[in-house]
Design a protein around this motif. Structure first.
Motif, PDB file in Angstrom:
ATOM      1  N   LEU A 143      30.766  80.943  27.201  1.00  0.00           N
ATOM      2  CA  LEU A 143      31.389  79.808  27.884  1.00  0.00           C
ATOM      3  C   LEU A 143      30.547  79.332  29.063  1.00  0.00           C
ATOM      4  O   LEU A 143      30.304  78.137  29.223  1.00  0.00           O
TER       5      LEU A 143
ATOM      6  N   LYS B  22      32.052  72.935  31.397  1.00  0.00           N
ATOM      7  CA  LYS B  22      32.571  71.574  31.271  1.00  0.00           C
ATOM      8  C   LYS B  22      33.313  71.466  29.953  1.00  0.00           C
ATOM      9  O   LYS B  22      32.808  71.875  28.911  1.00  0.00           O
ATOM     10  N   THR B  23      34.521  70.909  29.990  1.00  0.00           N
ATOM     11  CA  THR B  23      35.292  70.747  28.763  1.00  0.00           C
ATOM     12  C   THR B  23      34.951  69.394  28.130  1.00  0.00           C
ATOM     13  O   THR B  23      34.360  68.536  28.789  1.00  0.00           O
ATOM     14  N   PRO B  24      35.331  69.193  26.838  1.00  0.00           N
ATOM     15  CA  PRO B  24      35.090  67.895  26.198  1.00  0.00           C
ATOM     16  C   PRO B  24      35.703  66.733  26.990  1.00  0.00           C
ATOM     17  O   PRO B  24      35.146  65.634  27.014  1.00  0.00           O
TER      18      PRO B  24
ATOM     19  N   THR C   5      36.735  82.179  17.301  1.00  0.00           N
ATOM     20  CA  THR C   5      35.443  82.124  17.980  1.00  0.00           C
ATOM     21  C   THR C   5      34.520  83.225  17.471  1.00  0.00           C
ATOM     22  O   THR C   5      34.975  84.253  16.966  1.00  0.00           O
TER      23      THR C   5
ATOM     24  N   LYS D 213      28.036  81.730  19.868  1.00  0.00           N
ATOM     25  CA  LYS D 213      28.531  80.549  20.592  1.00  0.00           C
ATOM     26  C   LYS D 213      29.335  79.626  19.689  1.00  0.00           C
ATOM     27  O   LYS D 213      29.338  78.408  19.881  1.00  0.00           O
TER      28      LYS D 213
ATOM     29  N   ILE E 252      33.354  77.565  20.863  1.00  0.00           N
ATOM     30  CA  ILE E 252      33.466  77.434  22.313  1.00  0.00           C
ATOM     31  C   ILE E 252      34.061  76.071  22.690  1.00  0.00           C
ATOM     32  O   ILE E 252      34.985  75.979  23.504  1.00  0.00           O
ATOM     33  N   ASP E 253      33.544  74.993  22.031  1.00  0.00           N
ATOM     34  CA  ASP E 253      34.071  73.664  22.332  1.00  0.00           C
ATOM     35  C   ASP E 253      35.532  73.556  21.916  1.00  0.00           C
ATOM     36  O   ASP E 253      36.348  72.955  22.624  1.00  0.00           O
TER      37      ASP E 253
ATOM     38  N   THR F  76      37.606  75.173  24.647  1.00  0.00           N
ATOM     39  CA  THR F  76      37.796  74.390  25.871  1.00  0.00           C
ATOM     40  C   THR F  76      38.628  73.137  25.573  1.00  0.00           C
ATOM     41  O   THR F  76      39.399  72.686  26.423  1.00  0.00           O
ATOM     42  N   ALA F  77      38.509  72.607  24.327  1.00  0.00           N
ATOM     43  CA  ALA F  77      39.324  71.441  23.963  1.00  0.00           C
ATOM     44  C   ALA F  77      40.815  71.815  23.957  1.00  0.00           C
ATOM     45  O   ALA F  77      41.663  71.025  24.384  1.00  0.00           O
TER      46      ALA F  77
ATOM     47  N   ASP G   1      41.939  71.898  27.422  1.00  0.00           N
ATOM     48  CA  ASP G   1      42.148  70.507  27.822  1.00  0.00           C
ATOM     49  C   ASP G   1      43.510  70.009  27.374  1.00  0.00           C
ATOM     50  O   ASP G   1      44.280  69.442  28.160  1.00  0.00           O
TER      51      ASP G   1
END
Lengths: 620, 106
Positions: free
Chosen positions: A25, A48-50, A152, A157, A160-161, A164-165, A168
């Motif tokens: 992350l 940083k998130t999307p 995950t 990696k 990961i997105d 974080t999404a 969000d």
């Protein structure tokens, strides 16, 4: 874009790949420090998130339960509950689970749900689960647990997105912490939670078609009563030989570099106080310490590999009874092994031991394990007094002496622990429960990151603590200046006077005043003793430099004195930083005082015996 | 170590004997029938503490266990397969876990 930021905390069982996920992350954007008031390592990073949020991610110590049994687990509990002093409560939790080992973490997740904070579940190591043919009904599990789930593969990696999404999405929905219904469960409630976790597992997870058999096969060798122990000892021996052999070329390079630097300054600056300060104080001091960085890195390379591969727990298993015989907890193996690198992380790692008495015993003996700060001293004395020969079919004699010094440290630590447990704290046996994680190939990036962090910490130490001390030593050994034409200029300085003053105290163990002078800064940080010796001899004899220090010592000291100095350093009272950590860990000055007294006594006794014996054999 | 296991009261009626996990040998496999902290043992732990710790590690009634390895000195500690994970514990702590051995594979 408005300042969108939020805080999340990673919670999970030990060995769930939580730290790997944290690394995936946050990458290089992480900071290692301590929690306010306690010495549990605090790892925080940002991602940083999307949606453009800046998430600050807290990697909490692994736990099986919110019912904290150790200071580390107490940090996890208090951070999750949002009552950790000095910490802003997390906006959301990320529960990290090893997808191949869900049973225990499901029970932890049920506890986390009771806390009422928004939560995302990350099913980590999902690739392994798929390879094993383990089927998880993600939609069903999502509905059942009432929280979003992402899969995950932290080491690659992956996911990961998506993770974080999901965070969000939770935060965009305005999910807020509900009422906290968590309280410490009774045995009956733990049983109920297990039953519930078992039901969830049966409903949504189909057991693997091809379960991992590799770990079992490796264990049948590595945990074998004879072969396993032999492999462990061989491994330890390999580590010590490697610390010597592998690091040597790099050390020579660093040594040459600093000598070149000093020579360069010598050409530019005129002979005088400033040149003396820069070459003899600064460059010699920093160089004399940095030259040992390769050895520390080699040692930590092994420690990180052992931990990341899953072998460390096996080593603790093999050592438990041997440690237990000395009155130590099987888990004490890990803090004590870390103490080989430095007693400070070792003493801090003693937090994995849940009871006070077992922890205190481990903390008290940890400094007897040969820390890497003693390697410079040992290496210097060994290279000065032990011939570089091969004995017994190719074993390095110097390496053997080094091994002997390590063994002396280990044996005395076990002996002191035994005495503490038998004489001072009788009874009180703690449970020993430890997961034996699945073997994994350590990921290159995580090993590299670990090594980098250790290097930073060591250089930070060298810079912040050792350098001012070196300058102080240079000052003490340069002022007041001797009158021109004096036969032995250093005799006029503070250092010379102090050394002469203290020398009678240490004369019975064969120490000369230069050694007494070096011991004083050596108390502040052990490795400083080498550079201090270098400074004392360099100032006393203009021709000498750090590289030639060994030759100098060989010239100035008898063999008996050299051996006595080695014996002293096996037990020597630890550096001030260690004492400061002990003070913090035990919340009392009593324990640091006890440490200084018993280690100082042992050091004097051991050096006395070694010196007198060597003199009796004609090595004086 | 080789003394005959005493049967816990709740198991008295069952045909196949329950033994303490602390008495198991490598290869022994079965399932957990009871986890209970005996009173009167000097553990310097609060009552129920060991029981709760065992439970939190997955030593819970119904879980399958198999003794995989023994430590090099005195056969202690032991490594067991507990459902699908591997756990190491001392025989002294395994004392509180009662298991029923599965019938030998024919």
């Amino acid at each position: 874009m408005s300042a969108l930021s939020a805080r999340i905390a990673l919670v999970g069982n030990p060995n769930s790949g939580k730290t790997a996920l944290f690394n995936a992350l946050t990458g290089a954007r992480q900071k290692v420090a301590n929690y306010a008031g306690v010495t549990v390592e605090r790892k925080e990073g940002t991602v940083k998130t999307p949606a453009g949020r800046t998430l600050s991610v807290l990697d909490l110590p692994g736990t099986y339960s919110l019912r904290a049994r150790s200071p580390d687990e107490a940090v996890t509990r208090d951070a999750v509950l949002g009552r950790l002093a000095g910490e802003t409560p997390p906006d959301a939790l990320v529960a990290v689970a090893d997808a191949t080992n869900l049973r225990l973490v499901l029970r932890l997740i049920l506890e986390l749900k009771a806390v009422g904070r928004p939560m995302v579940l990350a099913l980590n190591m999902y690739d392994i689960a798929q390879r094993q043919g383990l089927r998880i009904d993600l939609d069903g599990l999502r509905r059942e647990l009432g929280c979003p789930i992402v899969t995950t593969v932290a080491t690659r990696k992956r996911g990961i997105d998506a993770l974080t999404a999901e965070v969000d999405a939770l935060l965009d929905k305005g999910a807020l912490a509900g009422p906290n219904q968590w309280r410490e469960p009774t045995a009956a409630e733990i049983r109920d939670a297990h039953r519930e976790a078992q039901r969830i597992l049966r409903t949504y997870v189909r057991p693997p078609e091809r379960p991992d058999t590799l770990t079992g096969r490796i264990d049948s060798v590595l945990l074998h009563p004879v072969a396993g122990l032999a492999i462990l000892l061989a491994l330890l021996f390999l580590i010590f030989q490697a610390v010597f052999a592998w690091a040597a070329p790099l050390q020579d390079l660093i040594d040459l570099g600093f000598q070149g630097l000093a020579g360069l300054v010598g050409q530019v600056l005129p002979d005088g106080l400033l040149r003396s300060f820069i070459t003899d104080g600064l460059i010699a001091g920093v160089g004399g310490v940095l030259v040992f960085l390769p050895q520390i890195l080699v040692l930590f390379l092994f420690i990180i590999l052992l931990e990341d591969s899953g072998y460390m727990a096996r080593a603790a298993f093999l050592m438990d009874r041997i440690m237990g015989g000395a009155g130590l907890h099987g888990r004490a193996f890990i803090p004590l092994l870390s103490s080989f690198a430095c007693a400070i992380p070792g003493i801090m790692a003693a937090r994995v031991i849940d009871t006070r008495r077992d922890r205190m015993t481990t903390i008290l003996v940890a400094p007897l394990m040969t820390c890497s700060a003693r390697i410079p001293v040992y290496t210097l004395i060994i290279s000065a007094f032990i011939p570089s020969e091969r004995v017994w079919g190719g074993l390095s004699l110097q390496g053997l002496v080094m091994f002997g010094l390590y063994a002396a440290g280990i044996l005395s630590a076990l002996l002191v622990a035994f005495v503490i447990r038998r004489v001072f704290w009788r009874g009180a046996v703690e449970p020993f429960l430890m997961e034996l994680p699945t073997y994994k190939l350590p990921a290159f990036s995580s090993v590299a990151r670990g090594l980098l962090q250790r290097a930073e910490i060591f250089i930070g130490r060298a810079g912040r603590i050792i350098l001012p001390l070196m300058v102080l030593v240079w000052f003490l050994s340069s002022f007041p200046a001797a009158p021109p034409g004096a036969e032995s200029p250093i005799d006029y300085t503070f250092a010379g006077r102090l050394g002469h003053f203290l020398q009678p105290l240490l004369a019975p163990i064969g120490f000369n005043w230069q050694m007494t002078v070096a011991l004083i800064p050596g108390f502040a940080a052990r490795e400083v003793a080498v550079a201090a010796l270098g400074t004392v001899y360099a100032v006393g004899d203009a021709e000498a430099n750090i590289g030639a220090l060994a030759t100098q010592l060989h010239h100035h000291w008898s063999l008996a004195t050299g051996l006595s100095f080695l014996a002293w350093y096996v037990f020597a009272p630890q550096c001030l930083s260690t004492l400061a950590v002990v003070r913090r860990e035990t919340n009392s000055w009593v324990w640091p005082a006890v440490m200084v007294a018993y280690q100082g006594g042992l050091a004097y006794l051991a050096a006395f015996i070694v010196y007198r014996t060597a003199v009796a054999f004609g090595a004086g | 170590m080789s003394s005959t296991p005493t049967t816990p009261p709740t198991m008295a009626q069952d045909a196949s004997p329950a033994i303490r996990l602390s008495q198991a040998r490598p290869g022994d496999a079965g399932w957990i029938v009871e986890v209970r902290q005996q009173s009167g043992r000097d553990r310097s732990l609060p009552p129920e503490e060991l029981e709760r710790r065992l439970l939190e590690f997955g030593f819970v009634e119904g879980a399958t266990v198999e003794l995989l390895h023994e430590g090099p000195v005195g056969g202690d500690p032991i490594a067991v397969r507990l459902d699908d994970m591997r756990v190491a514990l001392r025989r002294d702590d395994a004392h509180e876990v009662w298991i029923r051995l599965a019938a030998e594979a024919k």
